[in-house]
Scaffold this motif. Structure first.
Motif, PDB file in Angstrom:
ATOM      1  N   LEU A 195       0.772   9.024  -6.553  1.00 53.52           N
ATOM      2  CA  LEU A 195       1.355   8.896  -5.219  1.00 53.52           C
ATOM      3  C   LEU A 195       2.844   9.231  -5.201  1.00 53.52           C
ATOM      4  CD1 LEU A 195      -0.454   5.645  -4.095  1.00 53.52           C
ATOM      5  CD2 LEU A 195      -0.731   7.917  -3.092  1.00 53.52           C
ATOM      6  N   ALA A 196       3.516   9.037  -6.325  1.00 53.44           N
ATOM      7  CA  ALA A 196       4.952   9.292  -6.401  1.00 53.44           C
ATOM      8  C   ALA A 196       5.295  10.759  -6.587  1.00 53.44           C
ATOM      9  CB  ALA A 196       5.558   8.477  -7.540  1.00 53.44           C
ATOM     10  N   ARG A 197       4.295  11.570  -6.951  1.00 54.52           N
ATOM     11  CA  ARG A 197       4.548  13.004  -7.163  1.00 54.52           C
ATOM     12  C   ARG A 197       4.996  13.645  -5.857  1.00 54.52           C
ATOM     13  NH1 ARG A 197      -0.911  14.026 -10.223  1.00 54.52           N
ATOM     14  NH2 ARG A 197      -0.363  13.106 -12.202  1.00 54.52           N
ATOM     15  N   PHE A 225      -3.836   1.500  -1.557  1.00 49.65           N
ATOM     16  CA  PHE A 225      -2.780   2.432  -1.933  1.00 49.65           C
ATOM     17  C   PHE A 225      -2.384   3.246  -0.710  1.00 49.65           C
ATOM     18  CE2 PHE A 225      -5.055   1.476  -5.811  1.00 49.65           C
ATOM     19  CZ  PHE A 225      -4.033   1.282  -6.722  1.00 49.65           C
ATOM     20  N   LEU A 226      -1.081   3.282  -0.438  1.00 51.32           N
ATOM     21  CA  LEU A 226      -0.548   3.998   0.713  1.00 51.32           C
ATOM     22  C   LEU A 226       0.294   5.174   0.240  1.00 51.32           C
ATOM     23  CD1 LEU A 226       0.830   0.877   2.621  1.00 51.32           C
ATOM     24  CD2 LEU A 226      -1.439   1.895   2.829  1.00 51.32           C
ATOM     25  N   LEU A 276      -1.133   2.081 -12.656  1.00 55.17           N
ATOM     26  CA  LEU A 276       0.023   2.934 -12.947  1.00 55.17           C
ATOM     27  C   LEU A 276      -0.289   4.409 -12.714  1.00 55.17           C
ATOM     28  CD1 LEU A 276       1.408   1.186 -16.127  1.00 55.17           C
ATOM     29  CD2 LEU A 276       2.411   1.193 -13.830  1.00 55.17           C
ATOM     30  N   ARG A 277      -1.486   4.834 -13.082  1.00 57.32           N
ATOM     31  CA  ARG A 277      -1.874   6.226 -12.859  1.00 57.32           C
ATOM     32  C   ARG A 277      -1.883   6.548 -11.370  1.00 57.32           C
ATOM     33  NH1 ARG A 277      -6.544   7.980 -11.472  1.00 57.32           N
ATOM     34  NH2 ARG A 277      -7.689   6.203 -12.298  1.00 57.32           N
ATOM     35  N   ARG A 278      -2.484   5.659 -10.559  1.00 57.42           N
ATOM     36  CA  ARG A 278      -2.533   5.877  -9.108  1.00 57.42           C
ATOM     37  C   ARG A 278      -1.121   5.902  -8.517  1.00 57.42           C
ATOM     38  NH1 ARG A 278      -4.827   8.344  -6.527  1.00 57.42           N
ATOM     39  NH2 ARG A 278      -5.212   7.120  -4.682  1.00 57.42           N
ATOM     40  N   LEU A 279      -0.252   5.015  -8.962  1.00 58.53           N
ATOM     41  CA  LEU A 279       1.108   4.987  -8.452  1.00 58.53           C
ATOM     42  C   LEU A 279       1.868   6.259  -8.823  1.00 58.53           C
ATOM     43  CD1 LEU A 279       2.018   1.269  -9.143  1.00 58.53           C
ATOM     44  CD2 LEU A 279       1.435   2.312  -6.938  1.00 58.53           C
TER      45      LEU A 279
END
Length: 77
Positions: free
Chosen positions: A73-75, A46-47, A67-70
């Motif tokens: 990261l999108a916040r 994850f970047l 999905l939770r990790r993405l």
């Protein structure tokens, strides 16, 4: 998402697991695997928005976890 399998196998995997919303790359020469020290499949790197590695996971992940990790990261920072 980068795979070292053939393009048709990757397309089938993406379709079967409904992963079309993610970016997919074919890593023919293994350079992405080498850059991110991926030992094998499945693996997740994850970047953040700047391309900095923030998490690695080797082995399968449940779709809800991905999905939770993405979302994290999108916040906005």
């Amino acid at each position: 998402m980068a795979g070292r399998d053939g393009r048709e196998a990757m397309r089938a995997f993406v379709e079967r697991h409904e992963l079309g919303a993610l970016t997919h790359l074919v890593d023919d020469d293994g350079s992405l695997w080498e850059r991110f020290a991926v030992p094998g499949q499945p693996a997740w790197v994850f970047l953040d928005r700047d391309g900095v590695i923030v998490d690695r996971h080797f082995g399968p992940l449940e779709p809800d976890t991905v999905l939770r990790r993405l979302r994290e990261l999108a916040r906005p920072s």
